[in-house]
Design a protein around this motif. Structure first.
Motif, PDB file in Angstrom:
ATOM      1  N   LEU A  12       0.671  -1.184  -0.033  1.00  0.00           N
ATOM      2  CA  LEU A  12       0.115   0.043  -0.030  1.00  0.00           C
ATOM      3  C   LEU A  12       1.044   1.272   0.117  1.00  0.00           C
ATOM      4  CD1 LEU A  12      -2.791  -0.895   2.408  1.00  0.00           C
ATOM      5  CD2 LEU A  12      -3.079  -0.545   0.036  1.00  0.00           C
ATOM      6  N   GLU A  13       2.064   1.079   0.804  1.00  0.00           N
ATOM      7  CA  GLU A  13       2.774   2.361   0.629  1.00  0.00           C
ATOM      8  C   GLU A  13       3.464   2.591  -0.279  1.00  0.00           C
ATOM      9  OE1 GLU A  13       5.223   1.648   4.327  1.00  0.00           O
ATOM     10  OE2 GLU A  13       3.997   2.769   5.701  1.00  0.00           O
ATOM     11  N   ASP A  14       3.784   1.478  -1.161  1.00  0.00           N
ATOM     12  CA  ASP A  14       4.481   1.430  -2.229  1.00  0.00           C
ATOM     13  C   ASP A  14       3.451   1.973  -3.417  1.00  0.00           C
ATOM     14  OD1 ASP A  14       6.950   0.473  -1.632  1.00  0.00           O
ATOM     15  OD2 ASP A  14       6.620  -1.526  -2.226  1.00  0.00           O
ATOM     16  N   GLU A  15       2.441   1.651  -3.418  1.00  0.00           N
ATOM     17  CA  GLU A  15       1.243   2.112  -4.522  1.00  0.00           C
ATOM     18  C   GLU A  15       0.998   3.630  -4.099  1.00  0.00           C
ATOM     19  OE1 GLU A  15      -0.781   1.875  -7.799  1.00  0.00           O
ATOM     20  OE2 GLU A  15       0.273   0.094  -6.685  1.00  0.00           O
ATOM     21  N   LEU A  16       0.941   4.106  -2.886  1.00  0.00           N
ATOM     22  CA  LEU A  16       0.733   5.498  -2.701  1.00  0.00           C
ATOM     23  C   LEU A  16       2.072   6.597  -3.236  1.00  0.00           C
ATOM     24  CD1 LEU A  16      -0.901   5.060   0.897  1.00  0.00           C
ATOM     25  CD2 LEU A  16      -2.101   5.923  -1.019  1.00  0.00           C
ATOM     26  N   ASN A  17       3.046   5.729  -3.078  1.00  0.00           N
ATOM     27  CA  ASN A  17       4.360   6.525  -3.436  1.00  0.00           C
ATOM     28  C   ASN A  17       4.311   6.721  -4.947  1.00  0.00           C
ATOM     29  OD1 ASN A  17       5.637   7.014  -0.988  1.00  0.00           O
ATOM     30  ND2 ASN A  17       6.575   4.920  -1.116  1.00  0.00           N
ATOM     31  N   LYS A  18       3.779   5.528  -5.774  1.00  0.00           N
ATOM     32  CA  LYS A  18       3.723   5.648  -7.135  1.00  0.00           C
ATOM     33  C   LYS A  18       2.599   6.851  -7.585  1.00  0.00           C
ATOM     34  CE  LYS A  18       4.191   0.805  -8.456  1.00  0.00           C
ATOM     35  NZ  LYS A  18       3.266  -0.524  -8.852  1.00  0.00           N
ATOM     36  N   ILE A  19       1.515   6.945  -6.776  1.00  0.00           N
ATOM     37  CA  ILE A  19       0.432   7.835  -6.951  1.00  0.00           C
ATOM     38  C   ILE A  19       1.173   9.415  -6.756  1.00  0.00           C
ATOM     39  CG2 ILE A  19      -1.637   9.147  -6.226  1.00  0.00           C
ATOM     40  CD1 ILE A  19      -2.587   6.072  -5.098  1.00  0.00           C
ATOM     41  N   ASN A  20       2.057   9.464  -5.758  1.00  0.00           N
ATOM     42  CA  ASN A  20       2.662  10.860  -5.525  1.00  0.00           C
ATOM     43  C   ASN A  20       3.786  10.991  -6.665  1.00  0.00           C
ATOM     44  OD1 ASN A  20       3.641  12.643  -3.523  1.00  0.00           O
ATOM     45  ND2 ASN A  20       5.422  11.882  -4.043  1.00  0.00           N
ATOM     46  N   LEU A  21       4.383   9.840  -7.442  1.00  0.00           N
ATOM     47  CA  LEU A  21       5.353  10.355  -8.418  1.00  0.00           C
ATOM     48  C   LEU A  21       4.437  10.606  -9.710  1.00  0.00           C
ATOM     49  CD1 LEU A  21       7.921   7.435  -7.872  1.00  0.00           C
ATOM     50  CD2 LEU A  21       8.283   9.956  -7.595  1.00  0.00           C
ATOM     51  N   VAL A  22       3.448  10.040  -9.794  1.00  0.00           N
ATOM     52  CA  VAL A  22       2.575  10.386 -11.035  1.00  0.00           C
ATOM     53  C   VAL A  22       2.234  11.707 -11.113  1.00  0.00           C
ATOM     54  CG1 VAL A  22       0.257   9.779 -12.192  1.00  0.00           C
ATOM     55  CG2 VAL A  22       1.699   8.097 -11.463  1.00  0.00           C
ATOM     56  N   VAL A  23       1.384  12.204  -9.961  1.00  0.00           N
ATOM     57  CA  VAL A  23       0.820  13.599  -9.859  1.00  0.00           C
ATOM     58  C   VAL A  23       2.086  14.556  -9.922  1.00  0.00           C
ATOM     59  CG1 VAL A  23      -1.291  12.867  -8.839  1.00  0.00           C
ATOM     60  CG2 VAL A  23       0.765  13.554  -7.445  1.00  0.00           C
ATOM     61  N   GLU A  24       3.238  14.307  -9.551  1.00  0.00           N
ATOM     62  CA  GLU A  24       4.422  15.068  -9.582  1.00  0.00           C
ATOM     63  C   GLU A  24       4.898  15.324 -11.004  1.00  0.00           C
ATOM     64  OE1 GLU A  24       6.044  16.833  -7.538  1.00  0.00           O
ATOM     65  OE2 GLU A  24       6.016  16.157  -5.425  1.00  0.00           O
ATOM     66  N   SER A  25       4.806  14.179 -11.712  1.00  0.00           N
ATOM     67  CA  SER A  25       5.231  14.079 -13.220  1.00  0.00           C
ATOM     68  C   SER A  25       4.292  14.774 -13.878  1.00  0.00           C
ATOM     69  CB  SER A  25       5.287  12.660 -13.488  1.00  0.00           C
ATOM     70  OG  SER A  25       6.370  11.953 -13.038  1.00  0.00           O
ATOM     71  N   MET A  26       3.006  14.789 -13.797  1.00  0.00           N
ATOM     72  CA  MET A  26       1.861  15.461 -14.446  1.00  0.00           C
ATOM     73  C   MET A  26       2.054  16.857 -14.083  1.00  0.00           C
ATOM     74  SD  MET A  26      -1.159  12.816 -13.710  1.00  0.00           S
ATOM     75  CE  MET A  26      -2.340  14.014 -14.619  1.00  0.00           C
ATOM     76  N   ALA A  27       2.195  17.344 -13.016  1.00  0.00           N
ATOM     77  CA  ALA A  27       2.380  18.794 -12.680  1.00  0.00           C
ATOM     78  C   ALA A  27       3.768  19.480 -13.250  1.00  0.00           C
ATOM     79  CB  ALA A  27       2.601  18.871 -11.122  1.00  0.00           C
ATOM     80  N   PHE A  28       4.782  18.651 -13.480  1.00  0.00           N
ATOM     81  CA  PHE A  28       6.000  19.004 -14.185  1.00  0.00           C
ATOM     82  C   PHE A  28       5.564  19.291 -15.531  1.00  0.00           C
ATOM     83  CE2 PHE A  28       9.874  18.171 -16.398  1.00  0.00           C
ATOM     84  CZ  PHE A  28      10.780  19.171 -15.774  1.00  0.00           C
ATOM     85  N   PHE A  29       4.814  18.204 -16.193  1.00  0.00           N
ATOM     86  CA  PHE A  29       4.621  18.560 -17.476  1.00  0.00           C
ATOM     87  C   PHE A  29       3.744  19.801 -17.773  1.00  0.00           C
ATOM     88  CE2 PHE A  29       1.821  16.692 -21.205  1.00  0.00           C
ATOM     89  CZ  PHE A  29       2.744  16.769 -21.920  1.00  0.00           C
ATOM     90  N   TYR A  30       2.814  19.871 -17.143  1.00  0.00           N
ATOM     91  CA  TYR A  30       1.940  21.328 -17.280  1.00  0.00           C
ATOM     92  C   TYR A  30       2.608  22.455 -16.697  1.00  0.00           C
ATOM     93  CZ  TYR A  30      -2.234  19.203 -18.641  1.00  0.00           C
ATOM     94  OH  TYR A  30      -3.335  18.583 -19.500  1.00  0.00           O
ATOM     95  N   GLU A  31       3.682  22.307 -16.095  1.00  0.00           N
ATOM     96  CA  GLU A  31       4.462  23.767 -15.458  1.00  0.00           C
ATOM     97  C   GLU A  31       5.215  24.321 -16.712  1.00  0.00           C
ATOM     98  OE1 GLU A  31       6.890  22.627 -12.363  1.00  0.00           O
ATOM     99  OE2 GLU A  31       5.468  22.832 -10.820  1.00  0.00           O
ATOM    100  N   ASN A  32       5.514  23.328 -17.843  1.00  0.00           N
ATOM    101  CA  ASN A  32       6.216  23.826 -18.885  1.00  0.00           C
ATOM    102  C   ASN A  32       5.642  24.045 -20.245  1.00  0.00           C
ATOM    103  OD1 ASN A  32       9.466  23.626 -17.702  1.00  0.00           O
ATOM    104  ND2 ASN A  32       8.263  21.937 -17.007  1.00  0.00           N
ATOM    105  N   LYS A  33       4.320  23.728 -20.138  1.00  0.00           N
ATOM    106  CA  LYS A  33       3.490  23.723 -21.268  1.00  0.00           C
ATOM    107  C   LYS A  33       2.134  24.711 -21.042  1.00  0.00           C
ATOM    108  CE  LYS A  33       5.189  20.182 -23.487  1.00  0.00           C
ATOM    109  NZ  LYS A  33       5.997  20.366 -24.813  1.00  0.00           N
ATOM    110  N   SER A  34       1.855  25.517 -21.920  1.00  0.00           N
ATOM    111  CA  SER A  34       0.838  26.341 -21.915  1.00  0.00           C
ATOM    112  C   SER A  34      -0.660  25.905 -22.141  1.00  0.00           C
ATOM    113  CB  SER A  34       0.916  27.847 -22.850  1.00  0.00           C
ATOM    114  OG  SER A  34       1.245  27.554 -24.116  1.00  0.00           O
TER     115      SER A  34
END
Length: 537
Positions: free
Chosen positions: A50-72
């Protein structure tokens, strides 16, 4: 059946049954320990997964946020290509989405393309009311099954709004409390994992990226094997222990089981804390009832009963043998008793017949004139009396197997003293029994020696004439018998080999018969004869 036998059978049954039950419970306890170990292992693995899966969720939203920070602007297809790997990788994910920030002043312009909606009290999507800020979903993956969600204002729900504000404040991913999924009509709950997105050149918030999770799918897909071992319920600690997920039965019986068996763990869920309660399933808690344990128990009890049965049969057999032995012993004792009585009767009759013979000799003596003939008959009478006395002592003995030497000597000397009262006698003899094979020959030897002493040792009947008989045990088997007189002694030049008369011939013959040693010495003060014989039976 004796008390001892009953106790023995009870001991066999008790020990056998106890051993069978011990093995029975040992086997089942082994499985109980294995089940407990399996539960503990499953709980540990579940927490890690469960902790591993929650860590994956954390990494996914971080990756998506980084993707949108550099795109208008990111078109739908590009968003799908970027998020497809996440959709395939994440357990329990329903959708990944982008929701830009729309202030109320720009709402009219935004709604030229898409209506901003919210959920009313009946659960239907309706146009949103006025609000300072809106976060409508504009990009979604997968889009086809959830088209109705496009335009939904995430900021319109208080639970989601609280998570958005927390992420904006911390600039870190956040996870919401329990929410009702818009696209699901079965009342299944879920959660949002989101992160605020700022412009790369400005700290101003420009929207949120979010992942929508269905809790039952998250649990069942993450804990595929572990969920077979236990049920669980998850509470959101930050939301006042609000229930996020549960497959635990709520009846009173199951509640009691829950309170007794629950295993409590805490999990860090991104920026929140979840309390997870694991409840092992009944098959891991109840008595295992292992098949092999029942086989062992039945075999053990059957073996115990068989042993008790065999012990009983053996005892019955022994009892029968013992009864037969006792019966045979009684028969033999009765037979021996009859034989002993018969033997006594024979000895008694022999003694009576010898007395009759002695009486006949008396009748014959009265008709004789010759002194030599009378003397010969008297000598024969003495020998017959000695033999008769021996038979009398035999049938008077308890077991008719021996003659008491002391009693025999006493009776013999009383008989001789009656015939010739001119002497006295003394006997020194311990309690000795003479076996039947030696009794008659020894009796005749003693009778001959006593008769010779009485007839020839005392010429003067007025003097004090004494005859002594001394018997001693030389060792365990050899006995010495000595006959002493205080008479005139043997004639000068006397040799027993050349002695006239039949008396000494009888003595010598009888000594050879019982392997006895005869010795003698004589002087003017008297004569003594010694007989040493073996009395070993």
């Amino acid at each position: 059946m004796t008390t001892l036998q009953i106790l023995k059978y009870l001991a066999v049954l008790l020990i056998g049954s106890s051993l069978a039950l011990f093995i029975f419970f040992s086997i089942n306890n082994r499985y109980l320990l294995q089940n407990k170990s399996a539960v503990d292992s499953a709980v540990t693995k579940s927490v890690i997964k469960l902790e591993d899966e929650l860590n994956k969720i954390n990494l996914v939203v971080e990756s998506m946020a980084f993707f949108y920070e550099n795109k208008s602007y990111i078109p739908q297809k590009l968003f799908e290509r970027f998020t497809d790997p996440f959709i395939k990788e994440l357990n329990g994910i329903k959708a990944l989405a982008w929701a830009p920030k729309v202030e109320d002043s720009l709402r009219t312009k935004f709604e030229e393309y898409r209506t901003i909606t919210q959920i009313d009290s009946s659960g239907q999507l309706v146009p949103t009311t006025s609000n300072n800020v809106h976060y409508p979903v504009t990009t979604l993956n997968p889009v086809v099954p959830f088209k109705q969600v496009l335009g939904y204002d995430v900021f319109s729900d208080s639970t989601k709004r609280e998570a958005i504000l927390r992420s904006i404040e911390t600039s870190k991913p956040a996870i919401s409390g329990p929410i009702q999924l818009i696209s699901e009509a079965d009342g299944v709950g879920g959660i949002l994992a989101l992160k605020s997105v700022s412009s790369a050149i400005s700290p101003e918030n420009k929207g949120i990226v979010l992942g929508v999770y269905r809790m039952d799918k998250l649990i069942s897909e993450t804990l595929k094997s572990e969920i077979k071992v236990f049920n669980l319920c998850i509470h959101d600690h930050e939301a006042g222990d609000t229930l996020l997920f549960s497959n635990v039965h709520t009846s009173k019986t199951h509640k009691d089981q829950y309170e007794k068996t629950v295993i409590k763990k805490s999990i860090n869920a991104i920026d929140r804390k979840w309390d997870v309660h694991f409840v092992p399933k009944q098959e891991y808690l109840s008595f295992p009832h292992v098949f092999e344990s029942y086989v062992v128990l039945i075999l053990g009890l059957a073996t115990t009963l068989l042993l008790a049965h065999l012990a009983r049969r053996r005892d019955n057999h022994n009892d029968r043998l013992e009864a037969r032995v006792l019966l045979r012993t009684a028969e033999l004792e009765e037979s021996n008793k009859q034989k002993e009585n018969l033997l006594r009767e024979i000895h008694h009759r022999v003694k009576n017949n010898l007395q009759i013979t002695s009486s006949l000799i008396n009748m014959q003596k009265r008709k004789l004139v010759s002194k030599e003939a009378i003397t010969a008959l008297e000598d024969s009478q003495a020998r017959i009396s000695a033999i008769a006395l021996t038979h009398q002592k035999i049938y008077q003995d308890k077991d008719s197997k021996a003659v008491n030497l002391h009693e025999y000597l006493k009776d013999l000397m009383e008989y001789q003293n009656k015939i010739s009262p001119s002497f006295s006698y003394k006997i020194d003899c311990p309690e000795i029994s003479i076996d039947l094979d030696k009794a008659v020959p020894l009796a005749l030897i003693i009778s001959e020696l006593v008769t010779n002493a009485v007839k020839h040792a005392y010429p003067d009947k007025k003097n004090y004439n004494e005859l002594r008989i001394d018997v001693k045990k030389l060792d365990k088997s050899n006995i010495s018998l000595t006959i002493r007189d205080n008479g005139k002694g043997l004639p000068e030049g006397f040799a027993i080999e050349n002695a006239e008369g039949i008396g000494f011939d009888i003595i010598k013959a009888l000594c050879r018969q019982i392997s006895a040693e005869l010795s003698y010495n004589s002087d003017s003060t008297g004569t003594n004869f010694s007989v040493i014989f073996n009395n070993q039976t």
